[in-house]
Write a protein that holds these residues in place. Structure first.
Motif, mmCIF file in Angstrom:
data_model
loop_
_atom_site.group_PDB
_atom_site.id
_atom_site.type_symbol
_atom_site.label_atom_id
_atom_site.label_comp_id
_atom_site.label_asym_id
_atom_site.label_seq_id
_atom_site.Cartn_x
_atom_site.Cartn_y
_atom_site.Cartn_z
ATOM 1 N N UNK A 1 0.828 -1.206 0.000
ATOM 2 C CA UNK A 1 0.000 0.000 0.000
ATOM 3 C C UNK A 1 0.862 1.255 0.000
ATOM 4 N N UNK A 2 0.638 2.136 -0.983
ATOM 5 C CA UNK A 2 1.319 3.429 -0.943
ATOM 6 C C UNK A 2 0.697 4.293 0.149
ATOM 7 N N UNK A 3 1.175 5.510 0.316
ATOM 8 C CA UNK A 3 0.744 6.319 1.452
ATOM 9 C C UNK A 3 -0.756 6.595 1.427
ATOM 10 N N UNK A 4 -1.287 7.000 0.280
ATOM 11 C CA UNK A 4 -2.712 7.323 0.224
ATOM 12 C C UNK A 4 -3.578 6.099 0.497
ATOM 13 N N UNK A 5 -3.185 4.951 -0.044
ATOM 14 C CA UNK A 5 -3.946 3.731 0.216
ATOM 15 C C UNK A 5 -3.790 3.286 1.669
ATOM 16 N N UNK A 6 -2.608 3.495 2.228
ATOM 17 C CA UNK A 6 -2.362 3.076 3.613
ATOM 18 C C UNK A 6 -3.221 3.870 4.592
ATOM 19 N N UNK A 7 -3.357 5.184 4.370
ATOM 20 C CA UNK A 7 -4.169 5.969 5.306
ATOM 21 C C UNK A 7 -5.650 5.625 5.154
ATOM 22 N N UNK A 8 -6.100 5.378 3.928
ATOM 23 C CA UNK A 8 -7.498 4.993 3.732
ATOM 24 C C UNK A 8 -7.782 3.644 4.385
ATOM 25 N N UNK A 9 -6.864 2.711 4.228
ATOM 26 C CA UNK A 9 -7.006 1.378 4.819
ATOM 27 C C UNK A 9 -7.036 1.471 6.345
ATOM 28 N N UNK A 10 -6.192 2.326 6.899
ATOM 29 C CA UNK A 10 -6.162 2.504 8.353
ATOM 30 C C UNK A 10 -7.468 3.107 8.849
ATOM 31 N N UNK A 11 -7.972 4.107 8.128
ATOM 32 C CA UNK A 11 -9.234 4.736 8.529
ATOM 33 C C UNK A 11 -10.377 3.728 8.523
#
Length: 527
Positions: free
Chosen positions: A338-348
């Motif tokens: 997961x790149x940064x944008x996908x990682x933050x969405x996944x975490x949320x």
């Protein structure tokens, strides 16, 4: 040690030799017969201790140390090169003998001189002179922590954009200093590295004054001032907090909130907040103003990376954090692609999971990224501007996690921001892994013995750049903190392995050919 007037040698003996050395109680006094009279001085050059008896003396009584060309006025001891002054002694002739007055100044006088000389070494970034003056303060029996406090006062207004790693590193070097009580050499190293870094970061910098005045402390007004990048008002409010007598205690929540309001300055704002508290607790409330006004300047002026495309999903993820019914934390491996944008969405999307479970997952993801760093990346010449990447970038994932754990356990409403920013680190660093790195090779089985070895490595790290050594000490202390918290679980073992591999690997910083290639490409497209 003998004090007062002391008989040395006869005038006849000195005139026969021209110069000689009188020794007493470990002291060496050089005596010179000149056309202007007889002079006495310390035989050891204050630069590196070479014997001045072997120096060159001209007709104007200018004594030159032939090893490094330092020159002293033999009558006054003044250094012609603005370095350490040479100690001279009053001389009298009595019944054909040379008497020298040996009277050491009071402790107060010696301390004042050492601090003056320390400041000159600080201004010049003379590492050896800094070491000598700190050692002199120690020898006086005075708490040498005074030198760190003075260094902060001398440097805080010379940091144009606020805190640098120097102050954050000082907090960790001082922790090592306290742990190694009774080890004067190692303790001197801790102070020297702290003060030397402050000196290096402010070398030849002008003063950048802070706004004057004070305003009653108001945490909401402070937060809004930081958000509005209104440094002047934020500084005045900071002075209001200082007036309460517990500046960091009053400000900690607001500082943490402001630092985590954005993915700011690659996480440095949040990393620095707990370090400010540690410095003030260790050094005293009288150092709170220079520590805090420079910290606040840094938070106000911090880059807000959550506004650039790589992290643009952060704001939306913060708004939706915990709104989906995913009650369990994902595995660290789920972040592997997961790149940064996908990682933050996944975490949320997993925001309803217990905060500490999510923390452990993200700590494990960041520790794995660091442990598995692909060293061949350091030799990749074809990276564009802004894509340079190395060990120091990876360490931030761990030092930031340490700060998040400390701040968010105290202020739980900050967990969403802290966790999402940990996801920013994970996503940013994910593209630089070597899948062949084996955890078992770097696993640490005896943490206590490992950290004892780490301390010795830090005490003689051998790195020319402060930015390297400070990242080593900060990362080591953060991993220790994470383990001591009892909250890291297996992620703590991964962090230990990552630190182990970092310390065993080259830390290459200067990329000469890559820089040249980047410049040529940039100029070719800059039309």
């Amino acid at each position: 040690m003998t004090q007062g007037w002391t008989r040395t040698v006869s005038v006849e003996e000195l005139k026969t030799k021209g110069r000689t050395v009188y020794r007493q109680d470990g002291r060496q006094i050089a005596l010179f017969d000149t056309k202007n009279g007889i002079y006495a001085c310390n035989n050891r050059c204050p630069h590196e201790g070479y014997p001045l008896r072997e120096g060159t003396l001209d007709e104007n009584c200018l004594l030159t140390c032939n090893w490094h060309n330092w020159k002293f006025n033999l009558e006054t001891g003044e250094n012609q090169r603005d370095g350490d002054k040479l100690r001279t002694y009053p001389v009298e002739i009595r019944d054909g003998d040379i008497w020298v007055e040996i009277v050491d100044p009071s402790v107060e006088e010696q301390l004042a001189k050492s601090l003056d000389d320390l400041r000159q070494g600080f201004v010049d970034h003379d590492y050896e002179r800094l070491a000598r003056e700190i050692a002199r303060i120690v020898r006086l029996g005075v708490d040498p922590i005074i030198a760190v406090k003075e260094a902060i006062r001398w440097s805080h207004d010379k940091m144009e954009f606020g805190w640098t790693h120097a102050y954050a590193g000082a907090a960790d070097w001082l922790a090592l200093y306290d742990e190694h009580a009774g080890e004067p050499e190692n303790q001197l190293i801790c102070l020297l590295e702290s003060i030397g870094h402050m000196s290096g970061d402010t070398l030849r910098e002008e003063s950048y004054p802070y706004a004057e005045g004070a305003e009653d402390w108001d945490p909401e007004a402070f937060f809004q001032a930081v958000e509005g990048e209104d440094e002047a008002r934020a500084i005045c409010l900071t002075r209001g907090a200082i007036a309460t007598g517990d500046a960091y205690g009053a400000m900690e929540h607001a500082l943490a909130r402001a630092a985590l309001a954005h993915y700011a300055d690659f996480g440095h704002s949040a990393i620095y907040v707990p370090k400010a508290g540690a410095l003030i607790r260790r050094l005293g409330e009288d150092i709170a103003e220079p520590v805090l006004v420079s910290l606040v300047r840094g938070i106000v002026s911090a880059f807000r990376e959550d506004l650039i495309p790589e992290f643009r999903a952060y704001g939306g993820a913060l708004e939706t954090f915990g709104t989906k019914p995913n009650g369990a934390a994902p595995a660290a491996a789920d972040y592997a692609k997961l790149n940064a944008n996908k990682a933050v969405q996944f975490t949320a999307e997993h925001g309803t999971a217990p905060a500490l479970d999510l923390f452990r997952t993200l700590l494990a993801a960041n520790a794995t990224n660091m442990m598995a760093f692909d060293l061949s990346h350091l030799d990749d010449l074809d990276q564009p501007y802004g894509s340079d990447f190395g060990w120091l970038d990876l360490t931030h994932g761990l030092t930031f996690a340490d700060a998040v754990l400390e701040l968010c356990r105290k202020y739980p409403e900050l967990w969403p921001a802290g966790l999402l920013q940990m996801a920013c680190f994970s996503g940013r660093n994910i593209a630089h892994q070597d899948d062949n790195v084996d955890f078992e090779v770097w696993k640490v089985t005896d943490p206590d013995a490992f950290f004892a070895d780490v301390a010795q490595t830090l005490f003689d790290h051998g790195h020319d750049e402060y930015i390297v050594s400070v990242h080593l000490v900060k990362t080591a202390q953060s991993v220790r903190n994470l383990l001591a918290s009892q909250e890291a679980g297996h992620a703590g073992e991964l962090a230990l392995a990552a630190l182990n591999r970092l310390l065993a690997s080259p830390v290459r910083r200067k990329m000469v050919r890559r820089t040249a290639r980047q410049a040529m490409r940039f100029v070719d497209t800059d039309i």
